[in-house]
Design a protein around this motif. Structure first.
Motif, mmCIF file in Angstrom:
data_model
loop_
_atom_site.group_PDB
_atom_site.id
_atom_site.type_symbol
_atom_site.label_atom_id
_atom_site.label_comp_id
_atom_site.label_asym_id
_atom_site.label_seq_id
_atom_site.Cartn_x
_atom_site.Cartn_y
_atom_site.Cartn_z
ATOM 1 N N TYR A 205 -42.492 8.523 -14.167
ATOM 2 C CA TYR A 205 -43.621 8.766 -15.066
ATOM 3 C C TYR A 205 -44.891 9.026 -14.248
ATOM 4 C CZ TYR A 205 -46.958 8.191 -18.891
ATOM 5 O OH TYR A 205 -47.962 8.404 -19.805
ATOM 6 N N GLY A 206 -45.155 8.170 -13.258
ATOM 7 C CA GLY A 206 -46.324 8.370 -12.409
ATOM 8 C C GLY A 206 -46.298 9.718 -11.716
ATOM 9 N N PHE A 207 -45.097 10.140 -11.282
ATOM 10 C CA PHE A 207 -44.968 11.452 -10.665
ATOM 11 C C PHE A 207 -45.321 12.543 -11.678
ATOM 12 C CE2 PHE A 207 -42.731 15.353 -9.671
ATOM 13 C CZ PHE A 207 -43.063 15.539 -8.346
ATOM 14 N N GLY A 208 -44.888 12.368 -12.916
ATOM 15 C CA GLY A 208 -45.206 13.346 -13.952
ATOM 16 C C GLY A 208 -46.703 13.487 -14.168
ATOM 17 N N VAL A 209 -47.431 12.366 -14.088
ATOM 18 C CA VAL A 209 -48.888 12.415 -14.233
ATOM 19 C C VAL A 209 -49.509 13.235 -13.106
ATOM 20 C CG1 VAL A 209 -51.015 11.073 -14.381
ATOM 21 C CG2 VAL A 209 -48.919 10.181 -15.421
ATOM 22 N N VAL A 210 -49.065 12.981 -11.877
ATOM 23 C CA VAL A 210 -49.608 13.719 -10.733
ATOM 24 C C VAL A 210 -49.242 15.198 -10.832
ATOM 25 C CG1 VAL A 210 -49.460 14.014 -8.222
ATOM 26 C CG2 VAL A 210 -49.694 11.723 -9.202
ATOM 27 N N LEU A 211 -48.022 15.505 -11.254
ATOM 28 C CA LEU A 211 -47.624 16.905 -11.418
ATOM 29 C C LEU A 211 -48.501 17.584 -12.463
ATOM 30 C CD1 LEU A 211 -45.572 19.008 -10.457
ATOM 31 C CD2 LEU A 211 -44.043 18.280 -12.297
ATOM 32 N N LEU A 212 -48.847 16.850 -13.514
ATOM 33 C CA LEU A 212 -49.743 17.383 -14.536
ATOM 34 C C LEU A 212 -51.138 17.622 -13.957
ATOM 35 C CD1 LEU A 212 -49.599 18.078 -17.557
ATOM 36 C CD2 LEU A 212 -50.429 15.766 -18.050
#
Length: 430
Positions: free
Chosen positions: A264-271
């Motif tokens: 999830y944290g990775f998804g935030v950074v990718l966003l």
């Protein structure tokens, strides 16, 4: 820097307090040695660490040596400051320690009055002393003398991803560089998750992703990392700690930690890489304060996506690749942890997108300018009429989304299926 939070009041640890085996990764070696994290022999407290011989390839420095390396901690050598303390640029050479090869370093000194204490400092020593991977910052050494606690890392010349991604003036990160950084960071997380007992990073964010002189990305600051579940365990129960905007919702609500919390944290950074906005930004309109809540419902809508992609990237990316990156972020940010991919799958996807995206740009296929229909794409007559219709729609609004959880009806409830990322994926607006 992000705002850290905790469900418990933070207390300083003393030398006899025990701490859970939490930690960080290190080193730059072409072939990661997975066995190094299969059976960690972590020191339980500072007293234990002082009595141990230390870790291979990790130097133990005196406080006087640290003072020499930083020219007595001169203010002009400060690289940054966070919850842990102040980070200085330094040099360890023959004048600091006889026979030592000249090495540029970053020296982080624990602030004894700060909210992080011996527990997090010891965590970094324990894991960084054992882990070795090209996408984890290398721990060169540490100092544990009297009340002094310092960590000595390899120097990362380009600083943090946060500094470059959100700078207001000067050059910005290109699309290709952003995707390379995302891939590097994904490899670091995948390595941690791939241990015999997974290591959960727990504080994945742009300020913890550091860049070397060639903009290779490495994960740093492992003070909050935690060993993951083993055997029949489905999760690890722990106090809630992390940074607002990056922590997985199920972890915040229950304290149940899994490797997919990191996803999830990775998804935030990718966003953040895709849109060029911070995870939390109170300077924007209230409905746009939380990036995930605002942007996630728009990620699988072609026209809306193109309106929110970072305008500084205009003309640099392939339409098809941008859509796939958006869908990957959408899946990583699923409210249902089982709907998120594994980090090993994320690595595979990003590697494929990087090679295919470069090919498309070189061939001129699919390059887009924001707010225009993508070139070289097949559009059905019905879709074309829809695109040409002036509907007065604003790019930042999601009228049909549920702002409460950011989940659409099409969100999968089962384990992530990589086939969802087919080249022909198009989410039509209803």
């Amino acid at each position: 820097m992000g705002i850290c939070f905790s469900s418990e009041k933070k207390q300083h640890s003393n030398c006899n307090q025990t701490s859970p085996p939490v930690g960080h990764g290190s080193a730059a070696c072409p072939t990661p040695d997975k066995s190094a994290i299969n059976t960690p022999l972590a020191s339980k407290n500072v007293k234990d660490l002082r009595q141990s011989p230390g870790y291979i390839n990790v130097s133990i420095f005196t406080y006087d040596e640290m003072s020499l390396a930083t020219k007595r901690f001169r203010p002009e050598l400060i690289l940054g400051e966070g919850g842990f303390g102040v980070v200085y640029k330094g040099v360890v050479d023959d004048t600091v320690r006889t026979g030592y090869k000249t090495t540029q370093v970053a020296i982080k000194e624990l602030n004894r009055e700060g909210y992080q204490g011996d527990r997090e400092w010891l965590a970094e020593v324990n894991y960084l002393g054992q882990l070795s991977h090209p996408n984890l910052v290398k721990l060169i050494g540490y100092c544990c003398e009297d009340e002094h606690r310092l960590l000595v890392y390899e120097y990362m010349a380009s600083g943090s991803l946060e500094k470059h991604l959100f700078r207001r003036v000067g050059c910005t990160l290109t699309w290709s560089r952003r995707m390379k950084i995302a891939l590097d960071a994904a490899k670091g997380l995948a390595f941690l998750h791939g241990a015999e007992r997974p290591i959960i990073y727990r504080d994945f964010k742009t300020s913890n992703i550091l860049l070397d002189g060639d903009f290779n990305a490495k994960l740093s600051d492992f003070g909050l990392a935690k060993e993951g579940p083993m055997g029949d365990q489905t999760h690890v129960s722990t106090r809630v700690m992390g940074t607002y905007g990056y922590a997985a919702p199920e972890y915040v609500m229950t304290g149940h930690l899994t490797a997919r919390s990191d996803v999830y944290g990775f998804g935030v950074v990718l966003l953040e890489l895709l849109i060029g906005r911070r995870a939390m930004d109170k300077s924007r309109p209230s409905r746009e304060h939380n990036l995930v809540e605002w942007a996630r419902p728009l990620l699988n809508h072609n026209k809306k996506l193109l309106r929110i992609v970072d305008p500084r990237l205009e003309g640099q990316y392939s339409f098809k690749t941008a859509m796939k990156v958006a869908q990957l972020a959408y899946q990583c940010l699923s409210q249902n942890p089982k709907g998120r991919p594994l980090m090993s799958q994320v690595v595979d996807i990003l590697e494929t997108l990087q090679s295919s995206g470069n090919h498309e740009l070189q061939s001129g296929d699919g390059a887009v300018t924001l707010y225009e229909a993508p070139k070289g794409t097949i559009v059905s007559p019905a879709k074309k009429r829809s695109q040409n219709r002036r509907d007065g729609e604003r790019g930042g609004e999601a009228h049909r989304s549920n702002p409460g959880n950011g989940r659409s009806k099409s969100e999968p409830m089962n384990d992530f299926d990589r086939n969802n990322l087919s080249p022909n994926f198009v989410s039509h607006e209803k």
